[in-house]
Design a protein around this motif. Structure first.
Motif, PDB file in Angstrom:
ATOM      1  N   LEU A  32     -16.356  -5.874 -13.401  1.00  0.00           N
ATOM      2  CA  LEU A  32     -17.337  -5.858 -14.478  1.00  0.00           C
ATOM      3  C   LEU A  32     -18.658  -5.249 -14.030  1.00  0.00           C
ATOM      4  O   LEU A  32     -19.262  -4.450 -14.751  1.00  0.00           O
ATOM      5  CB  LEU A  32     -17.565  -7.285 -14.989  1.00  0.00           C
ATOM      6  N   ARG A  33     -19.124  -5.588 -12.821  1.00  0.00           N
ATOM      7  CA  ARG A  33     -20.423  -5.069 -12.389  1.00  0.00           C
ATOM      8  C   ARG A  33     -20.355  -3.563 -12.180  1.00  0.00           C
ATOM      9  O   ARG A  33     -21.366  -2.865 -12.264  1.00  0.00           O
ATOM     10  CB  ARG A  33     -20.904  -5.783 -11.125  1.00  0.00           C
ATOM     11  N   ALA A  34     -19.166  -3.027 -11.917  1.00  0.00           N
ATOM     12  CA  ALA A  34     -19.013  -1.586 -11.686  1.00  0.00           C
ATOM     13  C   ALA A  34     -18.579  -0.831 -12.934  1.00  0.00           C
ATOM     14  O   ALA A  34     -18.310   0.366 -12.880  1.00  0.00           O
ATOM     15  CB  ALA A  34     -17.999  -1.346 -10.563  1.00  0.00           C
ATOM     16  N   ALA A  35     -18.521  -1.521 -14.084  1.00  0.00           N
ATOM     17  CA  ALA A  35     -17.966  -0.902 -15.292  1.00  0.00           C
ATOM     18  C   ALA A  35     -18.943   0.025 -16.001  1.00  0.00           C
ATOM     19  O   ALA A  35     -18.534   0.847 -16.828  1.00  0.00           O
ATOM     20  CB  ALA A  35     -17.511  -1.993 -16.262  1.00  0.00           C
ATOM     21  N   GLY A  36     -20.240  -0.079 -15.691  1.00  0.00           N
ATOM     22  CA  GLY A  36     -21.223   0.728 -16.397  1.00  0.00           C
ATOM     23  C   GLY A  36     -21.468   2.080 -15.745  1.00  0.00           C
ATOM     24  O   GLY A  36     -20.809   2.457 -14.773  1.00  0.00           O
TER      25      GLY A  36
ATOM     26  N   VAL B  25     -25.862  -1.149  -8.069  1.00  0.00           N
ATOM     27  CA  VAL B  25     -24.460  -1.225  -8.462  1.00  0.00           C
ATOM     28  C   VAL B  25     -23.523  -1.160  -7.261  1.00  0.00           C
ATOM     29  O   VAL B  25     -22.393  -1.668  -7.309  1.00  0.00           O
ATOM     30  CB  VAL B  25     -24.126  -0.112  -9.482  1.00  0.00           C
ATOM     31  N   GLN B  26     -23.983  -0.573  -6.148  1.00  0.00           N
ATOM     32  CA  GLN B  26     -23.117  -0.503  -4.978  1.00  0.00           C
ATOM     33  C   GLN B  26     -22.998  -1.844  -4.253  1.00  0.00           C
ATOM     34  O   GLN B  26     -22.158  -2.015  -3.377  1.00  0.00           O
ATOM     35  CB  GLN B  26     -23.605   0.570  -3.992  1.00  0.00           C
ATOM     36  N   GLN B  27     -23.838  -2.815  -4.615  1.00  0.00           N
ATOM     37  CA  GLN B  27     -23.779  -4.124  -3.976  1.00  0.00           C
ATOM     38  C   GLN B  27     -22.643  -4.950  -4.558  1.00  0.00           C
ATOM     39  O   GLN B  27     -22.655  -5.327  -5.717  1.00  0.00           O
ATOM     40  CB  GLN B  27     -25.095  -4.874  -4.159  1.00  0.00           C
ATOM     41  N   SER B  28     -21.635  -5.193  -3.761  1.00  0.00           N
ATOM     42  CA  SER B  28     -20.503  -5.996  -4.201  1.00  0.00           C
ATOM     43  C   SER B  28     -20.937  -7.430  -4.461  1.00  0.00           C
ATOM     44  O   SER B  28     -21.855  -7.947  -3.827  1.00  0.00           O
ATOM     45  CB  SER B  28     -19.404  -5.980  -3.144  1.00  0.00           C
ATOM     46  N   LEU B  29     -20.264  -8.084  -5.390  1.00  0.00           N
ATOM     47  CA  LEU B  29     -20.487  -9.508  -5.620  1.00  0.00           C
ATOM     48  C   LEU B  29     -19.620 -10.359  -4.709  1.00  0.00           C
ATOM     49  O   LEU B  29     -19.644 -11.579  -4.799  1.00  0.00           O
ATOM     50  CB  LEU B  29     -20.210  -9.857  -7.084  1.00  0.00           C
TER      51      LEU B  29
ATOM     52  N   THR C  92     -30.803 -11.113   3.714  1.00  0.00           N
ATOM     53  CA  THR C  92     -31.621 -10.230   2.890  1.00  0.00           C
ATOM     54  C   THR C  92     -31.186 -10.342   1.432  1.00  0.00           C
ATOM     55  O   THR C  92     -30.079 -10.774   1.128  1.00  0.00           O
ATOM     56  CB  THR C  92     -31.478  -8.770   3.341  1.00  0.00           C
ATOM     57  N   SER C  93     -32.069  -9.947   0.547  1.00  0.00           N
ATOM     58  CA  SER C  93     -31.776 -10.027  -0.876  1.00  0.00           C
ATOM     59  C   SER C  93     -31.626  -8.632  -1.453  1.00  0.00           C
ATOM     60  O   SER C  93     -32.386  -7.727  -1.139  1.00  0.00           O
ATOM     61  CB  SER C  93     -32.890 -10.758  -1.614  1.00  0.00           C
ATOM     62  N   SER C  94     -30.609  -8.455  -2.305  1.00  0.00           N
ATOM     63  CA  SER C  94     -30.427  -7.181  -2.987  1.00  0.00           C
ATOM     64  C   SER C  94     -30.899  -7.245  -4.427  1.00  0.00           C
ATOM     65  O   SER C  94     -30.739  -6.301  -5.176  1.00  0.00           O
ATOM     66  CB  SER C  94     -28.954  -6.769  -2.957  1.00  0.00           C
ATOM     67  N   VAL C  95     -31.448  -8.383  -4.841  1.00  0.00           N
ATOM     68  CA  VAL C  95     -31.871  -8.549  -6.216  1.00  0.00           C
ATOM     69  C   VAL C  95     -33.349  -8.224  -6.353  1.00  0.00           C
ATOM     70  O   VAL C  95     -34.175  -8.674  -5.571  1.00  0.00           O
ATOM     71  CB  VAL C  95     -31.598  -9.984  -6.707  1.00  0.00           C
TER      72      VAL C  95
END
Length: 324
Positions: A218-222, A245-249, A257-260
């Protein structure tokens, strides 16, 4: 009739029965989306009728060549025959009126049940994805909201890589198109690291629900370079933020570290708890929330370092959404 008795006219019930018998099962009307509603009177082939069942309404539709879909109200018996197939932008919500389509008559973004229903010559690549005619094999809540005009805060059919599924789609913080991927209600209960990945996947309105196994898809669907997450505790406290978007869940180690980025706090969320690192675990971990409790890192369903769900006394319900 000379020399004999004239035949009595057949009853309306008998006429409907004869029409039903003449309809091949493969050409009958098919229920489509989960939302009930009606279309405008301007779409009617004939004035509204009253019949005993949806099958009878379907039979009447097949009696009119220009009828492409119907709505049937199971409470009042109201049968409405429409000249076109509905889409989300042209239906008025009516909880008692189910929508049905006649096969092979759906245009782009109109409702469908099978690929063969999609016959729009201007959209030759369309197939029936998420019960809507589209050339996109993935239909998410954002697609439903932004492209198809579906109202939010309801359960919908969607599609992921061509496979029809059900989503709960939400509007929150002024943003439409959040796809629910997990919900925990009433504490940790019977949750485990195993069933947190997949639970009640066909019932996204269930108090205990998870489709976390689809989170990465879902996160890679856009098409954007980022996606968004929304985490809610007891529906009114939480945060939403943007993630590359390259950051996997799913990750295997905690890097510290934070990617958000662009984190927006909701309600009484403590700013000190809005840091978003990745949770350590023996296997794949999912996005988590750091709290002030030392080595315990919380994911939406609040999985701790021992690999089991945990909810604090002040946070008994939680939901996790993705918007690609």
């Amino acid at each position: 009739m000379a020399g004999g008795r004239a035949c009595d006219p057949p009853s309306p019930r008998l006429l409907l029965l004869s029409l039903l018998i003449l309809i091949p099962p493969s050409r009958a009307c098919m229920e489509t989306v989960l939302q009930n509603g009606t279309m405008a009177d301007a779409e009617l082939v004939v004035p509204q009728l009253t019949v005993p069942s949806s099958c009878a309404c379907c039979a009447l539709c097949h009696h009119h060549d220009t009828c492409s879909s119907i709505s049937f109200n199971a409470v009042s018996g109201a049968c409405r025959l429409y000249s076109s197939v509905p889409d989300f932008s042209r239906i008025t919500v009516d909880a008692d009126s189910a929508l049905f389509v006649r096969p092979g008559r759906s245009n782009h973004l109109q409702f469908c049940r099978h690929d063969s229903d999609c016959v729009d010559p201007a959209a030759a690549g369309d197939q029936c994805h998420g019960r809507v005619c589209t050339d996109d094999p993935t239909v998410t809540c954002r697609d439903l909201a932004e492209t198809m005009g579906a109202p939010m805060n309801d359960v919908y059919y969607g599609s992921l890589d061509g496979v029809t599924t059900k989503y709960y789609c939400a509007s929150h913080s002024g943003i439409d198109g959040w796809t629910l991927i997990s919900r925990m209600t009433g504490g940790k209960g019977s949750w485990s690291r195993t069933n947190m990945m997949q639970r009640n996947v066909d019932s996204p309105d269930n108090p205990t629900y998870s489709q976390l196994f689809r989170a990465n898809d879902l996160r890679a669907a856009g098409v954007d370079t980022t996606f968004q997450i929304l985490v809610l505790f007891d529906t009114s406290v939480g945060f939403h933020g943007t993630v590359p978007v390259q950051q996997s869940l799913e990750v295997n180690t905690y890097t510290g570290t934070s990617s958000v980025t662009s984190v927006t706090l909701i309600g009484a969320m403590d700013a000190a708890k809005a840091i978003l690192p990745w949770m350590p675990s023996a296997g794949n971990a999912l996005l988590s929330l750091t709290t002030d409790q030392g080595s315990v890192y919380y994911f939406q369903t609040l999985i701790n370092t021992a690999g089991t769900p945990y909810l604090g006394s002040a946070q008994t319900n939680s939901e996790y959404y993705v918007r690609e």
